[in-house]
Design an enzyme around this catalytic site. Structure first.
Site, PDB file in Angstrom:
ATOM      1  N   CYS A  91       0.939  -1.170   0.028  1.00  0.00           N
ATOM      2  CA  CYS A  91       0.147   0.154  -0.225  1.00  0.00           C
ATOM      3  C   CYS A  91       0.762   1.244  -0.060  1.00  0.00           C
ATOM      4  O   CYS A  91       0.417   2.336  -0.162  1.00  0.00           O
ATOM      5  CB  CYS A  91      -0.794   0.042   1.134  1.00  0.00           C
ATOM      6  SG  CYS A  91      -2.068  -1.435   1.072  1.00  0.00           S
ATOM      7  N   ASN A 116     -10.379  -0.047  -1.004  1.00  0.00           N
ATOM      8  CA  ASN A 116      -8.812   0.038  -0.785  1.00  0.00           C
ATOM      9  C   ASN A 116      -8.168  -0.785  -2.118  1.00  0.00           C
ATOM     10  O   ASN A 116      -8.099  -1.839  -2.442  1.00  0.00           O
ATOM     11  CB  ASN A 116      -8.438  -0.981   0.516  1.00  0.00           C
ATOM     12  CG  ASN A 116      -7.006  -1.101   0.756  1.00  0.00           C
ATOM     13  OD1 ASN A 116      -6.314  -0.667  -0.140  1.00  0.00           O
ATOM     14  ND2 ASN A 116      -6.783  -1.379   1.924  1.00  0.00           N
ATOM     15  N   HIS A 175      -3.131   6.962   1.948  1.00  0.00           N
ATOM     16  CA  HIS A 175      -3.427   5.725   1.469  1.00  0.00           C
ATOM     17  C   HIS A 175      -5.055   5.292   1.727  1.00  0.00           C
ATOM     18  O   HIS A 175      -5.415   5.605   3.164  1.00  0.00           O
ATOM     19  CB  HIS A 175      -2.594   4.579   2.045  1.00  0.00           C
ATOM     20  CG  HIS A 175      -3.102   3.231   1.809  1.00  0.00           C
ATOM     21  ND1 HIS A 175      -3.648   2.812   0.596  1.00  0.00           N
ATOM     22  CD2 HIS A 175      -3.473   2.037   2.818  1.00  0.00           C
ATOM     23  CE1 HIS A 175      -4.065   1.539   0.672  1.00  0.00           C
ATOM     24  NE2 HIS A 175      -4.038   1.244   1.859  1.00  0.00           N
TER      25      HIS A 175
END
Length: 315
Positions: A113, A271, A241
């Site tokens: 990520c 996500n 993020h």
């Protein structure tokens, strides 16, 4: 040494949209359960015939077009991804081939990520050292390939997509548009976010990640601002993020970016791992939420447990 700047951004998401109501028909969950815990309402899911390098190439082509550059003008391609199925050719090489590039250096960067902000720093360093003049930086992940769609604790989180940036050397005598990176890791928490096994599957210790992110990351983000010679109050936007809206919103408050637009693309995209920051940043630019030259904090965190952030000037 010359500094560098982002000259253009681009993003891409697959056409298929998976809603919370759709997920409620697949696992024991509901729209109310998902939105109350992670703030996500929809996510885009790629088909079996859409590999991660295809997602990356679409975003890259848009960034190149926005920059007014042709593929043969790129001398380095960096792709941040952790979901490529094949090890060789790497994703960067396949993106270069899809775009018809004649011979750039090609590297994949797997920091999950936090991959895009690591790749962006690497591009900046390459330009400063004279190893590259014009770099294509892509964050792309197909999380649907590594997700257990029977596990309601993880399948409600993920989406697929890609975001890209063109990074070029700053003109002599002009200010650099990419600030110094603040990066590191917490090795003892490396198992808190995982993509492992055969077949590989995404898993995480959600509460551990939440506690770490909301308590430790605000200081890291403020330090990234300091390295750029700014305070959080100077920021026009914050692009974290997009892990979970319940992480993004408290983090943005604790950083102290009181005048900043806060990216909340996780609501619509889920996500998307390494894609989440460039995807969200590109959308802010496209929507006119930020203007050219505005200072924007980018900060990635997640697997390994790694983090990286820098202040950039909006293209």
């Amino acid at each position: 040494m010359s500094g560098s700047r982002i000259t253009a951004l681009g993003h891409y998401q697959p056409a298929r949209v998976l809603t919370n109501e759709d997920l409620a028909g697949m696992v024991d969950t509901s729209d109310a359960w998902i939105t109350s815990r992670v703030g996500i309402r929809t996510r885009h899911i790629a088909g079996s015939d859409e590999p991660v390098d295809e997602l990356a190439a679409h975003a890259a082509a848009k960034a190149l077009a926005a920059a007014g550059r042709t593929p043969d003008e790129i001398d380095l391609v960096l792709v941040a991804t952790s979901t490529a199925i094949d090890r060789s050719p790497n994703t960067a090489a396949r993106v270069a081939a899809r775009l018809g590039m004649p011979g750039p250096a090609v590297m994949d960067i797997n920091v999950v990520c936090a991959g895009f902000t690591h790749a962006l720093a690497t591009a900046d360093h390459a330009v400063r050292a004279g190893g590259a003049h014009r770099v294509l930086v892509v964050g792309a992940d197909k999380m649907s390939d590594v997700t257990d769609w029977t596990d309601r604790t993880t399948c409600v989180l993920v989406g697929d997509g890609a975001g890209a940036a063109v990074v070029e050397a700053a003109a002599p005598g002009t200010e650099s548009g990419i600030g110094p990176v603040l990066w590191g890791s917490v090795p003892e928490m490396g198992n808190a976010v995982r993509i492992e096994g055969t077949p590989p599957r995404f898993a995480q210790e959600g509460q551990s990640v939440y506690r770490w992110a909301t308590t430790r990351l605000p200081d890291f983000a403020r330090r990234a601002c300091e390295k750029a010679g700014l305070t959080p109050a100077d920021l026009a936007a914050v692009v974290l993020h997009q892990a979970n809206l319940r992480i993004v919103e408290p983090l943005a408050r604790r950083i102290g970016a009181v005048n900043a637009v806060v990216a909340r693309d996780v609501v619509d995209s889920g996500n998307t791992s390494a894609a989440s920051i460039p995807l969200a940043f590109s959308k802010l630019v496209e929507q006119g939420a930020v203007s050219a030259g505005d200072p924007v904090l980018l900060f990635g965190f997640g697997g390994n447990l790694s983090y990286a952030g820098q202040v950039v000037r909006c293209p």
